[in-house]
Design a protein around this motif. Structure first.
Motif, PDB file in Angstrom:
ATOM      1  N   GLY A 105      26.583  28.310  59.081  1.00 48.80           N
ATOM      2  CA  GLY A 105      25.259  28.885  59.341  1.00 48.80           C
ATOM      3  C   GLY A 105      24.498  28.079  60.352  1.00 48.80           C
ATOM      4  O   GLY A 105      23.854  28.619  61.275  1.00 48.80           O
ATOM      5  N   GLY A 106      24.532  26.740  60.198  1.00 50.32           N
ATOM      6  CA  GLY A 106      23.820  25.879  61.153  1.00 50.32           C
ATOM      7  C   GLY A 106      24.411  25.990  62.544  1.00 50.32           C
ATOM      8  O   GLY A 106      23.682  26.094  63.546  1.00 50.32           O
ATOM      9  N   HIS A 121      32.481  21.843  48.766  1.00 50.59           N
ATOM     10  CA  HIS A 121      33.048  21.915  50.123  1.00 50.59           C
ATOM     11  C   HIS A 121      32.796  23.288  50.740  1.00 50.59           C
ATOM     12  O   HIS A 121      32.478  23.380  51.937  1.00 50.59           O
ATOM     13  N   MET A 122      32.914  24.301  49.908  1.00 49.89           N
ATOM     14  CA  MET A 122      32.661  25.655  50.411  1.00 49.89           C
ATOM     15  C   MET A 122      31.188  25.803  50.776  1.00 49.89           C
ATOM     16  O   MET A 122      30.849  26.414  51.808  1.00 49.89           O
ATOM     17  N   LEU A 123      30.313  25.259  49.963  1.00 46.41           N
ATOM     18  CA  LEU A 123      28.883  25.326  50.258  1.00 46.41           C
ATOM     19  C   LEU A 123      28.596  24.544  51.543  1.00 46.41           C
ATOM     20  O   LEU A 123      27.845  25.010  52.414  1.00 46.41           O
ATOM     21  N   ASN A 124      29.217  23.365  51.689  1.00 48.36           N
ATOM     22  CA  ASN A 124      29.041  22.597  52.924  1.00 48.36           C
ATOM     23  C   ASN A 124      29.565  23.396  54.146  1.00 48.36           C
ATOM     24  O   ASN A 124      28.950  23.388  55.219  1.00 48.36           O
ATOM     25  N   PHE A 125      30.676  24.059  53.951  1.00 48.51           N
ATOM     26  CA  PHE A 125      31.248  24.861  55.049  1.00 48.51           C
ATOM     27  C   PHE A 125      30.313  25.995  55.427  1.00 48.51           C
ATOM     28  O   PHE A 125      30.074  26.244  56.604  1.00 48.51           O
TER      29      PHE A 125
END
Length: 163
Positions: A22-23, A13-17
């Motif tokens: 970033g996006g 979830h943190m990586l997705n966040f």
């Protein structure tokens, strides 16, 4: 796993966040911030241009006021010159009229004097004619002029009623 917490899920979830952040940063924040910066510069340029135009307008206004003041002074000067010229022209006209009136009076006096002389000459000639006629009558009748005069006076005294 206590409390049913999966650290791998949290990391994902943190990586997705982070990927989402970033996006979104590159897709939304950067273009929006660039757009806002351009907009701010545009309005600053407009404000600077407006200030320059306002200062130019003030300069033109002060120049216009100065020219207007000079024009008013020049107009007053022209009016004063025109008044002075009108006064001079009126004085010249009055003097010319007085000279013409004096010339007319002199001509009238000269004409009157000439007429007086002609009348005196005519009166003298008439008197001479009357005197010569009387003298001719007296001489042609052959009587003494003194006797005739006395006779005419006596006749007049008789004809006049006494008061």
């Amino acid at each position: 796993m206590p409390l049913n917490i999966d650290f791998r899920q949290i990391c994902l979830h943190m990586l997705n966040f982070v990927i989402l952040f970033g996006g979104l940063y590159f897709l939304l924040y950067k273009p929006v911030s660039d757009f806002m910066e351009k907009r701010r510069k545009h309005y600053e340029d407009m404000a600077r241009e407006t200030e320059e135009n306002l200062s130019n307008a003030r300069a033109f206004k002060s120049e216009y006021d100065a020219k207007l003041g000079l024009a008013e002074v020049e107009a007053e000067s022209i009016k004063d010159k025109a008044r002075a010229e009108a006064v001079k022209e009126a004085k010249r006209s009055r003097e010319q009229a007085e000279r013409e009136a004096e010339a007319i009076l002199e001509n009238a006096r000269a004409d009157a004097e000439a007429e007086k002389g002609r009348m005196l000459n005519a009166a003298r000639e008439e008197i001479e004619d009357i005197v010569s006629d009387v003298a001719r009558k007296v001489l042609t009748q052959g009587k003494d002029p003194i006797d005739q005069f006395l006779a005419s006076v006596e006749r007049e005294e008789r004809d006049e009623p006494r008061s």
